[in-house]
Design an enzyme around this catalytic site. Structure first.
Site, mmCIF file in Angstrom:
data_model
loop_
_atom_site.group_PDB
_atom_site.id
_atom_site.type_symbol
_atom_site.label_atom_id
_atom_site.label_comp_id
_atom_site.label_asym_id
_atom_site.label_seq_id
_atom_site.Cartn_x
_atom_site.Cartn_y
_atom_site.Cartn_z
ATOM 1 N N GLN A 24 -1.851 -36.773 38.821
ATOM 2 C CA GLN A 24 -0.811 -37.541 38.139
ATOM 3 C C GLN A 24 0.485 -37.546 38.950
ATOM 4 O O GLN A 24 1.155 -38.578 39.071
ATOM 5 C CB GLN A 24 -0.550 -36.954 36.747
ATOM 6 C CG GLN A 24 0.350 -37.790 35.859
ATOM 7 C CD GLN A 24 -0.226 -39.146 35.495
ATOM 8 O OE1 GLN A 24 0.390 -40.181 35.744
ATOM 9 N NE2 GLN A 24 -1.416 -39.138 34.910
ATOM 10 N N GLN A 45 4.100 -24.617 33.172
ATOM 11 C CA GLN A 45 5.371 -25.339 33.176
ATOM 12 C C GLN A 45 6.550 -24.444 32.810
ATOM 13 O O GLN A 45 7.604 -24.503 33.456
ATOM 14 C CB GLN A 45 5.305 -26.535 32.216
ATOM 15 C CG GLN A 45 4.534 -27.711 32.777
ATOM 16 C CD GLN A 45 4.677 -28.965 31.934
ATOM 17 O OE1 GLN A 45 5.486 -29.029 31.019
ATOM 18 N NE2 GLN A 45 3.878 -29.975 32.246
ATOM 19 N N HIS A 57 3.772 -35.030 29.075
ATOM 20 C CA HIS A 57 3.115 -34.457 27.896
ATOM 21 C C HIS A 57 4.141 -33.545 27.228
ATOM 22 O O HIS A 57 4.867 -32.819 27.902
ATOM 23 C CB HIS A 57 1.868 -33.680 28.293
ATOM 24 C CG HIS A 57 1.126 -33.059 27.140
ATOM 25 N ND1 HIS A 57 0.955 -33.701 25.926
ATOM 26 C CD2 HIS A 57 0.518 -31.855 27.012
ATOM 27 C CE1 HIS A 57 0.260 -32.915 25.107
ATOM 28 N NE2 HIS A 57 0.001 -31.787 25.754
ATOM 29 N N ASP A 117 -2.353 -35.877 20.851
ATOM 30 C CA ASP A 117 -3.062 -35.595 22.104
ATOM 31 C C ASP A 117 -3.966 -34.381 21.945
ATOM 32 O O ASP A 117 -5.151 -34.421 22.308
ATOM 33 C CB ASP A 117 -2.051 -35.367 23.228
ATOM 34 C CG ASP A 117 -2.722 -35.169 24.580
ATOM 35 O OD1 ASP A 117 -3.064 -36.176 25.221
ATOM 36 O OD2 ASP A 117 -2.911 -34.008 24.994
ATOM 37 N N GLU A 123 -8.188 -34.343 21.904
ATOM 38 C CA GLU A 123 -8.950 -33.510 22.829
ATOM 39 C C GLU A 123 -9.915 -32.590 22.089
ATOM 40 O O GLU A 123 -11.076 -32.445 22.470
ATOM 41 C CB GLU A 123 -7.994 -32.658 23.672
ATOM 42 C CG GLU A 123 -7.164 -33.443 24.673
ATOM 43 C CD GLU A 123 -6.055 -32.609 25.289
ATOM 44 O OE1 GLU A 123 -5.431 -33.096 26.247
ATOM 45 O OE2 GLU A 123 -5.799 -31.479 24.816
ATOM 46 N N GLU A 147 -31.259 -38.762 26.843
ATOM 47 C CA GLU A 147 -30.957 -39.402 25.567
ATOM 48 C C GLU A 147 -29.660 -38.911 24.936
ATOM 49 O O GLU A 147 -28.996 -39.664 24.208
ATOM 50 C CB GLU A 147 -32.119 -39.187 24.584
ATOM 51 C CG GLU A 147 -33.439 -39.790 25.044
ATOM 52 C CD GLU A 147 -33.341 -41.277 25.354
ATOM 53 O OE1 GLU A 147 -32.501 -41.974 24.742
ATOM 54 O OE2 GLU A 147 -34.110 -41.756 26.210
ATOM 55 N N SER A 183 -29.001 -52.615 21.060
ATOM 56 C CA SER A 183 -30.072 -53.235 20.272
ATOM 57 C C SER A 183 -29.743 -53.178 18.786
ATOM 58 O O SER A 183 -28.960 -52.339 18.331
ATOM 59 C CB SER A 183 -31.391 -52.516 20.529
ATOM 60 O OG SER A 183 -31.353 -51.205 19.954
#
Length: 330
Positions: free
Chosen positions: A28, A86, A108, A191, A195, A227, A252
């Protein structure tokens, strides 16, 4: 309805003569830094020396410095390190350089909303959050397009916080697509909820539960993998591009009927009640405290759960099957 801003609402001149620091040159950080520079703005990059991101910044033509120097030189400081570091970076290297009139930017709101970063009252604090990964932010900019962004003002000091935020959003290309007004509280809580309940937590547990159910019933793990995991990309791509009903029109009729008649038996009232409980934990700050404490303790729960899923049969099966898929190989 949300208020949405576009390029006509953004005055790039408010950033003229200002230097923007990008703290953290990850995916980012790289996207935003390059776009801002290509928009004619002054950009300084901060990254740890001798790391791959540092070398990438150098190869992109930047001369990376430490967070202390970057925040000292810059007028606008965008913190793009991971959430859990941070506050440490802020307290050790940034806060001492936040002289009056500067601006602090986030993509954020976690650390601001949950009080891990408490900025001085003499600066602007705002958010510009692209709703896409940094590589997409960069690619769309190069194509003359943009990734939609969120914008929020947490603290107004200069009287120009929104103007600065919109100019920043325009600088990274977001105003080309649209900039949606929100709050730090709304962005952060939704947010985390997305998540935990849908995108990561909900989806991965649904995949594993489906895989385990088929294998326990005697079906081959390779078939169960295709699957319950592999084909999920087809469905999510269709939803991403055309919405839920658009996806249903492209699968389908059998698949659509099974979706419409059985889906609510999986996501039932008990599931919905648990979603409300999880949202409550986010809103109260319980989750944030748990995650902050987990990091302080050295991540014992996180690391143990990660190790458990590393050896889950769906991972072993997937590693083997992906070897058969040449498009997966770099």
């Amino acid at each position: 309805m949300a208020k949405i801003y576009y390029e006509k609402d953004a005055d790039m001149s408010v950033l003229k003569g200002k230097k923007i620091a990008i703290i953290g040159y990850g995916i980012q950080g790289r996207g935003q830094a390059l776009n801002l520079r290509d928009s004619g703005l002054q950009v300084i990059v901060s990254e740890l020396r001798d790391t791959p991101n540092y070398k990438t910044a150098e190869s992109d033509g930047f001369k990376p410095v430490d967070a202390d120097q970057a925040s000292k030189e810059a007028d606008i400081i965008q913190i793009l390190t991971q959430d859990h570091v941070q506050a440490k970076v802020y307290n050790e290297s940034i806060v001492k350089n936040l002289t009056e009139g500067k601006a602090l930017v986030f993509s954020h709101g976690f650390n601001i909303h949950f009080g891990q970063i408490v900025p001085p009252k003499t600066i602007d604090v705002f958010m510009v959050a692209p709703k896409g990964p940094g590589a997409l932010v960069r690619r769309m900019y190069e194509e003359g397009k943009g990734v939609p962004c969120l914008v929020a003002i947490f603290q107004e000091h200069s009287g120009q916080a929104l103007k600065l935020a919109l100019a920043y959003a325009a600088g990274i290309g977001g105003a080309r697509a649209g900039v949606i007004e929100t709050t730090f509280k709304e962005e952060t809580e939704t947010d985390l909820f997305g998540e935990q309940v849908v995108l990561c937590g909900g989806a991965t547990e649904l995949i594993k539960a489906g895989f385990e159910t088929l294998v326990k019933a005697g079906y081959q793990p390779e078939i169960a993998y295709f699957e319950c995991l592999h084909e999920l990309k087809l469905i999510t791509d269709l939803i991403y591009e055309t919405g839920i009903q658009g996806m249903r029109k492209r699968v389908s009729d059998t698949a659509e009927y099974g979706d419409l008649t059985r889906g609510k038996r999986i996501i039932n009232e008990n599931t919905r009640k648990e979603m409300v409980n999880i949202l409550g934990e986010i809103q109260s700050g319980k989750f944030a405290k748990e995650w902050i404490d987990e990091n302080k303790a050295g991540r014992p729960v996180f690391n143990d759960l990660r190790k458990q899923d590393d050896v889950h049969p769906v991972e072993k099966t997937g590693r083997e099957l992906r070897q058969m898929m040449p498009w997966m190989k770099k």
